[in-house]
Scaffold this active site. Structure first.
Site, short mmCIF file in Angstrom:
data_model
loop_
_atom_site.label_atom_id
_atom_site.label_comp_id
_atom_site.label_asym_id
_atom_site.label_seq_id
_atom_site.Cartn_x
_atom_site.Cartn_y
_atom_site.Cartn_z
N GLU A 198 8.45 9.28 11.06
CA GLU A 198 9.26 9.09 10.26
C GLU A 198 10.29 10.02 9.98
O GLU A 198 11.41 10.06 9.51
CB GLU A 198 8.52 9.29 8.82
CG GLU A 198 7.43 8.47 8.46
CD GLU A 198 6.72 8.56 7.07
OE1 GLU A 198 6.85 7.71 6.37
OE2 GLU A 198 5.91 9.59 7.12
N ARG A 249 16.71 7.73 0.18
CA ARG A 249 16.53 6.55 0.06
C ARG A 249 16.32 6.12 -1.38
O ARG A 249 16.18 4.73 -1.75
CB ARG A 249 14.89 6.37 0.75
CG ARG A 249 13.82 6.93 0.09
CD ARG A 249 12.47 6.85 0.91
NE ARG A 249 11.66 6.16 0.36
CZ ARG A 249 10.43 5.95 0.85
NH1 ARG A 249 9.86 6.74 1.89
NH2 ARG A 249 9.74 4.89 0.57
N HIS A 264 12.47 0.43 -8.16
CA HIS A 264 11.47 -0.17 -8.91
C HIS A 264 11.75 -1.71 -9.13
O HIS A 264 11.04 -2.61 -8.67
CB HIS A 264 11.31 0.43 -10.32
CG HIS A 264 10.22 -0.07 -11.21
ND1 HIS A 264 8.81 0.40 -11.04
CD2 HIS A 264 10.21 -1.16 -11.86
CE1 HIS A 264 8.14 -0.36 -11.83
NE2 HIS A 264 8.96 -1.27 -12.54
N ARG A 287 -3.53 6.10 5.75
CA ARG A 287 -2.67 6.97 5.89
C ARG A 287 -3.34 8.25 4.81
O ARG A 287 -3.58 8.02 3.61
CB ARG A 287 -1.25 6.69 5.48
CG ARG A 287 -0.35 8.02 5.24
CD ARG A 287 1.07 7.63 5.04
NE ARG A 287 1.13 7.18 3.72
CZ ARG A 287 2.41 6.89 2.99
NH1 ARG A 287 3.31 6.63 4.29
NH2 ARG A 287 2.51 6.46 1.94
N CYS A 343 5.69 0.21 9.65
CA CYS A 343 4.87 -0.20 8.34
C CYS A 343 6.13 0.11 7.24
O CYS A 343 5.68 -0.12 5.99
CB CYS A 343 3.89 0.57 8.18
SG CYS A 343 4.05 2.32 8.29
N ARG A 384 -1.81 3.25 1.61
CA ARG A 384 -1.32 4.43 0.98
C ARG A 384 -2.18 4.98 -0.03
O ARG A 384 -2.29 4.84 -1.03
CB ARG A 384 -0.01 3.97 0.30
CG ARG A 384 1.26 3.49 1.08
CD ARG A 384 2.40 3.17 0.16
NE ARG A 384 3.72 3.20 0.95
CZ ARG A 384 4.41 2.16 1.22
NH1 ARG A 384 4.03 0.77 0.88
NH2 ARG A 384 5.41 2.22 1.81
C1 PEP Z 1 8.15 4.77 5.35
O1 PEP Z 1 8.47 5.97 4.97
O2 PEP Z 1 8.41 3.75 5.82
C2 PEP Z 1 6.61 4.38 4.69
C3 PEP Z 1 5.79 3.09 5.11
O3 PEP Z 1 6.05 5.35 3.96
P1 PEP Z 1 6.33 5.42 2.39
O4 PEP Z 1 7.42 4.19 2.16
O5 PEP Z 1 5.14 5.45 1.56
O6 PEP Z 1 6.97 6.80 2.40
MG MG Z 2 7.29 7.21 4.45
#
Ligand code: PEP
Ligand code: MG
Length: 567
Positions: free
Chosen positions: A415, A449, A189, A326, A492, A290
């Protein structure tokens, strides 16, 4: 001299004194009872009500003067302070057990936090917020300074372990020169807010909270370093940065390399409000809408009409421009109550993204119909893609559902490493691909992540990740019969907004880059200094390195413009 290294999340070079975040409020003594000879349970209960109301009012007041992005966060935290279950629980402890108001608030907040944690995922993240409220109410009861961002008449560099949402929202960009945290990850955040504000920031810089307040330091947000030696060179770099900010870079709406080679520069958005900002920043279109962001709080599936309206509001901002929608990417860190299951042991590897539709095909059908209807009534060039596609079969099924809905440009997000490696086949049915480097990195490196402690692994500069990007572009060219334009590949994820990495991505064969609008000018400027032959050479160089750090260093050495602009 001591140098602290972390992950740079927002560029900027500044010199200033450190001010450490106020320490968290200490826990009131366990079992503390109020003195029945001096006060009554009613009076203690009244103190709780007044303190909670005071905290709520102060946060609400702060929200009125806060930046737009901060208002919702402050309102949400104010709402928690006013939450009846927190207050009633505390009053009950005072009246039934004779606890002090401070201890009762502490315990009641813990009970609420436990309930939220048990709900998992998105709700579990609210635990930080309730702990924040707990500290504020107890500080109010004690008559102490509220925890959080320190107040100062003069500008300072804020150090902290991490920031609670309400803290980040209360940051005054006029006073805070830079933000450096020992915890947090590049997707935290704190990192996202710093990028939105354009505030020089570093996360995961171990040890920075040990620096004494008032120590003069130099922060380089692009390099991800903080140093306690401030000499002539550091001061000069900071001065140069200040000068550059007087004439900030702008984007003219046409991304190109120096030889005129076209690279579409697009925006990531989550709402019509974002779309407006993206259009104002001259984004060439939207590379990632998104849609799940619109419905994170919805208990029920949004209706066809409701969705059509939301999508239409976005499309209206980009007539004759590309808008890549998306479909709902629910699950893991973004659960949607009406779509995801919440008892998975490992949600990032669970039923998320496109997979949620196996058990809920009607949700996807309704969404595609809503997108198609909104597209029909607007002029935007609407493309649609599914998140988390892993197999050729999934790509085929999604494309056929899009065709049934009358949507002409179906595509896939890449992804999952398997999809990158099989891109030649996945991009048979799909007409385009967009690489989500955030997830592709976490799955390629097997590193969550959201975890600051794994920030080094979770880096899109990792050669393994770059090779997957290359595999996707090469596969797309094969699927397009040798013509990469027939199966364009975009990026993206956050990587697209890193100007040095953007060069590498284009060199690997990526045709468009989608990012937070604030990153558009720097990416456009850096791309405009290199031609196609150079970006290909730079990409090869990055692929050939042994580590993310080496790749970044080797590429940066080839792009002197980065140093010139302090990026
Ligand atoms: C990603 O995974 O790089 C992406 C753009 O989707 P999100 O960050 O919404 O998972
Ligand atoms: Mg993603």
């Amino acid at each position: 001299m001591t140098e602290y290294a972390g992950v740079g999340v927002c560029a900027g070079r500044v010199v200033g004194p450190v001010l450490a975040m106020a320490p968290p409020v200490s826990e009131p003594e366990q079992g503390a009872k109020f003195d029945k000879t001096a006060t009554t349970a009613e009076a203690e209960a009244e103190r709780i009500k007044q303190a909670a109301s005071a905290v709520r009012d102060r946060l609400r007041e702060a929200s009125k003067n806060a930046r737009v992005e901060a208002q919702a966060i402050l309102q949400a935290t104010a709402g928690m302070a006013a939450d009846p279950s927190l207050r009633k629980g505390a009053v009950k402890l005072v009246t039934e057990s004779g606890m002090t108001a401070e201890r009762a608030v502490w315990e009641s907040a813990n009970t609420v936090a436990e309930k939220l944690a048990a709900m998992g995922d998105y709700m579990a993240e609210r635990v930080n917020d309730i702990n924040d409220v707990r500290g504020r109410v107890v500080a109010e009861l004690r008559g102490e300074q509220p925890p959080g961002v320190p107040q100062s008449e003069t500008p300072f560099i804020l150090t902290a372990v991490d920031l609670a949402p309400a803290d980040t929202a209360l940051l005054d960009p006029e006073k805070v020169l830079a933000l450096v945290t020992s915890g947090g990850g590049p997707q935290s955040h704190t990192a996202i807010l710093a990028r939105t504000l354009g505030l020089p920031a570093i996360v995961a810089a171990k040890g920075v909270t040990d620096i004494d307040s008032d120590t003069l330091v130099f922060v380089d947000g692009a390099a991800g370093t903080l140093t306690t030696e401030v000499g002539a060179e550091e001061r000069q770099k900071a001065e140069q940065w200040k000068e550059l900010q007087k004439n900030p870079l702008t984007f003219d709406g046409d991304g190109r390399l120096s030889d005129g080679y076209k690279v579409q520069l697009l925006a990531n958005i989550g709402s019509a409000k974002d779309a407006k900002k993206a259009a104002a920043a001259n984004a060439e279109g939207v590379g990632l809408f998104r849609t799940e962001f619109l419905f994170l709080d919805s208990k029920e599936e949004p209706t066809l009409k409701e969705q059509e309206k939301q999508y239409s509001d976005v499309f209206a901002e980009f007539p004759d421009r590309k808008v890549v929608v998306r479909t709902l990417d629910a699950g893991a860190d973004k659960p949607l109550p009406f779509l995801t299951v919440d008892d998975e042991p490992n949600p990032a590897l669970g039923v998320r993204g496109y997979r949620t539709h196996d058990d809920n095909p009607a949700v996807l059908t309704t969404q595609l119909t809503a997108i198609a209807r909104a597209a029909f009534f607007n002029k935007a060039e609407v493309w649609v893609m599914a998140p988390m596609i892993a197999t050729v079969g999934e790509a085929k099924d999604f494309v056929s559902m899009c065709e049934d809905a009358g949507l002409k440009r179906p595509g896939v997000m890449i992804e999952v490493p398997s999809a990158a490696l099989c891109a030649d086949k996945v991009l048979g049915p799909a007409t385009f691909a967009s690489i989500g480097t955030n997830d592709l990195t976490q799955y390629a490196m097997a590193a969550d992540r959201m975890l600051g402690s794994l920030a080094e692994l979770n880096d899109p500069w990792q050669p393994g990740v770059l090779r997957l990007v290359k595999a996707t572009c090469d596969g797309a060219a094969v699927a397009g019969g040798g013509d990469p334009k027939l199966r364009p590949v975009g990026v993206c994820g956050e990587a697209a907004g890193d100007p040095a990495l953007a060069v590498v991505l284009v060199g690997l064969g990526v045709a468009s880059l989608s990012m937070t609008p604030r990153s558009l000018p720097a990416v456009a400027r850096v791309l405009s200094t290199v031609d196609l032959a150079a970006v290909k050479e730079i990409a090869e160089l990055a692929l050939d390195q042994e580590s993310a750090v080496d790749a970044k260093e080797a590429v940066r050495a080839k792009l002197p413009i980065l140093e010139e602009l302090g990026l």
